[in-house]
Design an enzyme around this catalytic site. Structure first.
Site, PDB file in Angstrom:
ATOM      1  N   GLY A  67       0.776  -1.254   0.092  1.00 21.11           N
ATOM      2  CA  GLY A  67      -0.028  -0.018  -0.155  1.00 21.11           C
ATOM      3  C   GLY A  67       0.780   1.206   0.026  1.00 21.11           C
TER       4      GLY A  67
ATOM      5  N   LEU B 236      -4.067  -5.812  -4.503  1.00 20.48           N
ATOM      6  CA  LEU B 236      -3.010  -4.784  -4.195  1.00 20.48           C
ATOM      7  C   LEU B 236      -1.660  -5.288  -3.807  1.00 20.48           C
ATOM      8  CD1 LEU B 236      -2.366  -1.707  -4.507  1.00 20.48           C
ATOM      9  CD2 LEU B 236      -3.050  -1.665  -1.913  1.00 20.48           C
ATOM     10  N   ASP B 237      -0.517  -4.792  -4.589  1.00 19.74           N
ATOM     11  CA  ASP B 237       0.894  -5.292  -4.380  1.00 19.74           C
ATOM     12  C   ASP B 237       0.988  -6.858  -3.921  1.00 19.74           C
ATOM     13  OD1 ASP B 237       1.504  -2.764  -4.550  1.00 19.74           O
ATOM     14  OD2 ASP B 237       1.131  -2.069  -2.530  1.00 19.74           O
ATOM     15  N   SER B 238       0.191  -7.688  -4.795  1.00 16.07           N
ATOM     16  CA  SER B 238       0.429  -8.970  -4.347  1.00 16.07           C
ATOM     17  C   SER B 238       0.649 -10.082  -5.445  1.00 16.07           C
ATOM     18  CB  SER B 238      -0.920  -9.674  -3.715  1.00 16.07           C
ATOM     19  OG  SER B 238      -1.205  -9.001  -2.597  1.00 16.07           O
TER      20      SER B 238
END
Length: 323
Positions: A240, A266-268
């Site tokens: 994040g 998100l961001d994964s």
């Protein structure tokens, strides 16, 4: 388990000396010349089986090609096979279209999930679009690498949700090289994703060079191709916003940057490249941010280069093989 096979090209035919005499009026007895050999890359992904390496190697050798390097990865307790080969060949003896057909025959035999050939001197460069927000350090790094010929892509456009003055270094560079810049104003209610999709419809993949907007699942499905992001933190930690502050507050001794594929979470997405640098109690938040920015631009360009060189393959549900 990693198996690596490496060969070096040697002993290529040399030009035969020209023999002259009055009888032949200076003509060559043999006018043959060495063939022009060009490099190619092939990646392969299928269920593991006996004889795959032999078949792929024979395919190249049968056409007079020579393998320069061969990387193989077979995960432990997982019946899958990954390979990447670098080879040289004579395109006169082995035409480009035939190269695809020959490898496709092997792919069909083994039910390959992925079989891709790339010949850099013949194939067009990958077309990409760059998306960014206010910060442009990653964009500047990519533009300079592209200008120096170290990033094998065709930059079709730059898209940003922040307007830039025409007299800035970035805008002058883009204008000088004929790269369109599109300012697409966004709000929380309207991310203008349909407009962005229209601008990038002819690209091969997208690069988020610090684009601080979350792309929706509908956008990713509508685009249907890979999107590569740079995250200014060492994932999976510090996801994040404000990862540098998260890391600083946590008292870490390593700060990093992560380049990864974009997914709906998100961001994964699967990680392509990560870079780190040591920090200590003497660092403050400002030095954390500066070190992070230096890592981000290097990490992103390295990931893009690896992707274009066919070094990155999907592995499992959320991993990558990077040869």
């Amino acid at each position: 388990m990693i198996r690596r096979i490496t060969e070096r090209a040697s002993g290529f035919a040399k030009n035969i000396p020209i023999l002259k005499s009055s009888r032949f009026h200076g003509e060559s007895l043999d006018s043959s010349v060495s063939p022009v050999l060009i490099p190619g890359v092939h990646v392969f992904h299928c269920q593991d089986a006996v004889g795959i390496v032999a078949k792929l190697s024979d395919c190249i050798a049968a056409k007079g090609g020579n393998i320069l390097g061969y990387d193989v990865f077979v995960p432990e307790n997982n019946n899958v096979f990954y390979s990447r080969s670098e080879f040289i060949f004579d395109p006169v003896k082995w035409p480009r279209s035939q190269v695809d057909e020959d490898f496709q025959t092997i792919a069909q035999r083994y039910g390959a999930l992925n079989s891709v050939v790339r010949v850099p001197s013949i194939d067009p460069k990958y077309k990409i679009a760059l998306l960014l927000s206010k910060q442009d350090h990653c964009l500047v790094e990519m533009l300079h690498k592209w200008q120096d010929g170290k990033l094998p892509v065709d930059i079709t456009c730059v898209i940003s949700n922040h307007e830039r003055a025409s007299n800035t270094h970035v805008m002058r560079f883009l204008e000088r090289h004929g790269i369109p810049y599109h300012y697409v104003s966004t709000t929380k209610e309207n991310k203008r994703e349909d407009d962005i999709l229209e601008l990038v419809k002819d690209t091969d993949f997208l690069v988020l060079a610090r684009y601080m907007q979350i792309l929706s699942g509908n956008f990713l499905k509508g685009y249907g191709k890979d999107v590569i992001n740079i995250h200014h933190g060492l994932l999976p930690s510090f996801k994040g916003g404000y990862p540098a502050k998260q890391a600083f507050d946590a008292g870490v001794k390593l700060i990093g940057a992560t380049s990864h594929f974009v997914t709906e979470e998100l961001d994964s997405g699967p990680i392509i490249e990560q870079m780190v640098e040591s920090v200590s109690h003497r660092d403050n938040l400002r030095s954390f941010v500066q070190k992070s920015e230096d890592l981000e631009k290097k990490c992103l360009t390295r990931a893009i280069k690896s992707y274009c060189e066919l070094r990155v393959l999907p592995y499992g549900t959320n991993k990558t093989v990077v040869f």
